[in-house]
Design a protein around this motif. Structure first.
Motif, mmCIF file in Angstrom:
data_model
loop_
_atom_site.group_PDB
_atom_site.id
_atom_site.type_symbol
_atom_site.label_atom_id
_atom_site.label_comp_id
_atom_site.label_asym_id
_atom_site.label_seq_id
_atom_site.Cartn_x
_atom_site.Cartn_y
_atom_site.Cartn_z
ATOM 1 N N VAL A 107 0.837 -1.199 0.000
ATOM 2 C CA VAL A 107 0.000 0.000 0.000
ATOM 3 C C VAL A 107 0.873 1.250 0.000
ATOM 4 C CG1 VAL A 107 -1.673 1.307 1.354
ATOM 5 C CG2 VAL A 107 -1.880 -1.165 1.172
ATOM 6 N N GLY A 108 0.468 2.242 -0.775
ATOM 7 C CA GLY A 108 1.197 3.497 -0.805
ATOM 8 C C GLY A 108 0.559 4.431 -1.802
ATOM 9 N N PRO A 116 -1.892 -6.286 -6.153
ATOM 10 C CA PRO A 116 -1.107 -7.305 -5.442
ATOM 11 C C PRO A 116 -0.303 -8.191 -6.383
ATOM 12 C CG PRO A 116 -3.343 -7.226 -4.596
ATOM 13 C CD PRO A 116 -3.298 -6.289 -5.761
ATOM 14 N N GLY A 117 -0.870 -8.560 -7.521
ATOM 15 C CA GLY A 117 -0.166 -9.443 -8.444
ATOM 16 C C GLY A 117 1.155 -8.848 -8.891
ATOM 17 N N ARG A 118 1.105 -7.561 -9.190
ATOM 18 C CA ARG A 118 2.329 -6.917 -9.661
ATOM 19 C C ARG A 118 3.313 -6.684 -8.525
ATOM 20 N NH1 ARG A 118 -0.470 -2.331 -12.848
ATOM 21 N NH2 ARG A 118 1.468 -1.197 -12.536
#
Lengths: 314, 371
Positions: free
Chosen positions: B49-50, B56-58
């Protein structure tokens, strides 16, 4: 996260592949644009940087600004804010996918700027010197960075001409007034601008003497030192929460005991107009000169010049 | 803490005691499982997170390519850069800083047998802050004369680290005489040295210009934003002694909690333990402050929370503090970078905003217990 079935997982990963390839294509196209020298997604850090980009008509290319970008007032409303110029977040700036980050000198922290460079983002530092030449240099540096040299030179020439007009008026000043620039009243004590500050530069440009010239930066000055220095005029920024009116300011015993206090001479102006050292600085200088030398014909003549509106910033 | 009624105790002492121990063990195991889960979760969130949103996959892809050296898709270069060069070092730094602040808090509280002790008491924070102020305010005057051009990047953390160590050493010398270290003198001299450092820092604040003043303020509020691999690798060695000493210190601190004389008579090398604790704390907290600025309250809050949950046994309290401290700091950091994104809040604001009310509540609760 706990109830993922195999089928949903595969569908989700399919979506992810599609989504990420779309994003990759989008990202690739922005990086293609970046290569032709005229950046399309600019993050502007520093009030004067933002102001100059707007003055050059490139506001549509700005995708982010910092908290010091207060002019024009719409900037803070329209653009995402990456925070204070000395406390930038590398990831925050990157999230705007910029192809150029224009930072005013003194921005940081250095590790964040280093990370941005490592990310392949073009990072250009714009010099920030509180002199007339410094303001011109700023405009030209930004013009070079965004590939609009001609337009920037035109703006710089215009600003230079206006600086020349106020410089000419300044030559006729025979007896400079003594000016005390008050940044803020710190629990009743004036925080005064010394040498090296933008306020000091402006006082010099307006043909006056800064009585804070004996020290560096902004310092709290004692009552007795203020009375001894005997300023003719007090200059302050007009801003919310700061009661910069003669009644409040000259209620201070030391300030009231000076020639400025006796004549109740207080000059106020918008802080960024007054201290930004950008395209509007000649006007701010003219405004100060008119407040300092209201009876001098050469200074009066300045207001007849169409290029130097003087009512701005009050 | 349920105490069994006297009758039951007399009836079947062994069984009840075993049951109590069993229950406590289960409870501790449960809390540990929870803490590990919390830490894993906050690490994942911290990586995923940011301000730059990466699915998520990447995120996994970028991590995989970073670990294996498998070349990432050229177009996903920015993803890998954000994950590998910004978030991963930041997460690792957060882990180290959070764990050491919390463990050092627990160590200090154990050593001083005072629930209000924190790592700052041995002078690390005040020394580091003074050194940082010197570099920020006077650095520009000296840097041109120094040999390395990269020095501005590293001068601040190095100075802060050395400042912390120096202050701790001075304090240690002041409070030890004839082979003994007086904990009371250490505490009082720490307060005095802290005041002195505060005065000099104040003088430097007075000398500073606008920008330096803002730098000082931001530094004193702490941030993990400056995390880079260079920083992680330079700071790491200072955290290693803490990790090595951790398993051995639990028993000693348990014995010390009986009192210094009692611990000595139990055969504990009291003086050596004190020295080890002080050195380990100075190194780890010095490194933490040097890399992330001053981050308040983690050192006080985390050990207290855990003492309420699993009791005061240092053998479990110390590792639990490491887990919770790391998780708490990572969670605070996620908030710090999300709340005002794309800008960033100093993390010290968040830890203090969470920590200070808790600390007050703790004080009031203790007062109620005493009266």
């Amino acid at each position: 996260m706990t109830d993922i079935t195999a089928r949903r997982l595969s569908r989700r990963s399919l979506l992810q592949v599609a989504g990420s390839s779309a994003a990759i294509i989008a990202f690739a196209s922005t990086s293609l644009i970046a290569q032709d020298g005229s950046p399309k997604r600019i993050v502007a850090v520093g009030g004067a940087v933002t102001e100059i980009l707007y003055a050059l008509g490139t506001q549509d290319r700005i995708v982010g600004i910092d908290t010091t970008s207060l002019y024009p007032p719409s900037a803070l409303k329209d653009k995402p804010n990456v925070g204070y110029m000395r406390q930038l977040s590398a990831e925050g700036v990157l999230s705007l996918s910029p192809d150029l980050v224009l930072v005013s000198a003194g921005s940081g922290p250095p590790p964040a700027l280093k990370l941005l460079e490592e990310a392949g983002v073009r990072l250009v530092t714009v010099p920030d010197t509180p002199t007339a030449a410094g303001a011109i240099e700023k405009i030209q540096a930004i013009g070079r960075a965004i590939g609009l040299e001609a337009k920037a030179s035109a703006l710089a020439n215009d600003v230079e001409k206006r600086f020349a007009a106020v410089a000419k008026a300044r030559e006729s000043v025979s007896r400079p007034v003594k000016v005390l620039f008050v940044l803020a009243m710190q629990s009743g004590r004036p925080l005064v601008a010394g040498t090296g500050t933008a306020a000091d530069g402006m006082i010099g440009l307006a043909g006056a003497t800064n009585i804070g010239a004996g020290f560096n930066g902004y310092k709290a000055m004692t009552d007795e030192a203020i009375i001894t220095a005997a300023p003719d005029v007090v200059v302050m920024m007009a801003r919310e929460g700061l009661h910069a009116d003669p009644d409040t300011v000259f209620a201070n015993a030391a300030l009231s005991a000076t020639p400025a206090g006796a004549a109740r001479r207080l000059v106020t102006a918008d802080g960024h107009w007054l201290l930004g050292f950008g395209p509007r600085t000649p006007e701010a200088v003219a405004y100060l000169m008119q407040a300092f030398y209201p009876d001098m014909p050469q200074v009066k003549a300045l207001s007849a010049s169409p290029n130097l509106p003087t009512e701005a910033g009050k | 803490m349920s105490t069994s009624p006297m009758g039951a105790f007399a009836d079947s002492a062994g069984e009840t005691l075993a049951a109590t121990l069993q229950r406590r063990r289960q409870r501790t195991a449960f809390v540990f499982a929870l803490l590990v889960l919390l830490l894993v979760a906050s690490s994942i969130v911290s990586l995923g997170v940011g301000a730059v949103s990466i699915p998520p996959g990447r995120t996994l892809g970028a991590l995989w390519s970073g670990l294996t050296g498998w070349p990432a898709d050229a177009n996903a270069a920015r993803d890998s850069l954000v994950i590998l060069n910004i978030r991963l070092p930041r997460t690792l730094l957060g882990l180290m800083v959070g764990a050491s602040l919390a463990v050092c808090g627990a160590l200090m509280q154990g050593l001083f047998r005072n629930p209000l002790a924190d790592p700052g008491l041995v002078g690390v924070s005040s020394g580091a802050a003074l050194a940082a102020a010197i570099v920020i305010v006077l650095g520009e005057r000296f840097l041109p004369y120094l040999p390395f051009t990269t020095l501005p990047f590293v001068a601040l953390p190095i100075a802060a680290f050395l400042g912390g160590l120096l202050f701790t050493y001075v304090l240690y010398v002041l409070s030890s005489g004839s082979g003994r270290t007086s904990v009371a003198t250490l505490l009082l001299a720490g307060v005095a040295l802290g005041a002195m450092a505060g005065a000099i820092t104040g003088l430097l604040t007075f000398l500073s210009n606008d920008q330096q003043l803002r730098d000082l303020t931001f530094w004193s509020l702490g941030s993990l934003g400056g995390a880079t691999w260079t920083k992680v690798t330079t700071i790491l060695p200072a955290f290693i002694p803490l990790a090595i000493a951790l398993p051995f210190l639990g028993r000693s601190l348990n014995a010390l909690s009986l009192g210094e004389a009692e611990a000595f008579h139990l055969g504990l090398p009291v003086e050596r333990i004190k020295r080890i604790v002080i050195v380990v704390v100075a190194l780890a907290v010095g490194a933490a402050v040097a890399s992330a600025g001053v981050i308040g309250f983690v050192g006080i809050v985390v050990p207290h929370l855990l003492r309420l949950a699993i009791g005061a046994n240092h053998k479990v309290l110390l590792p639990a503090s490491a887990l919770l401290g790391a998780a708490l700091l990572l969670a605070s950091d996620v908030l710090a970078r999300l709340i005002v994104s794309p800008a960033e809040l100093p993390i010290g604001i968040l830890t203090a905003a969470i920590g200070a009310p808790f600390f007050l509540w703790l004080l009031l609760a203790r007062r109620k217990m005493v009266t």
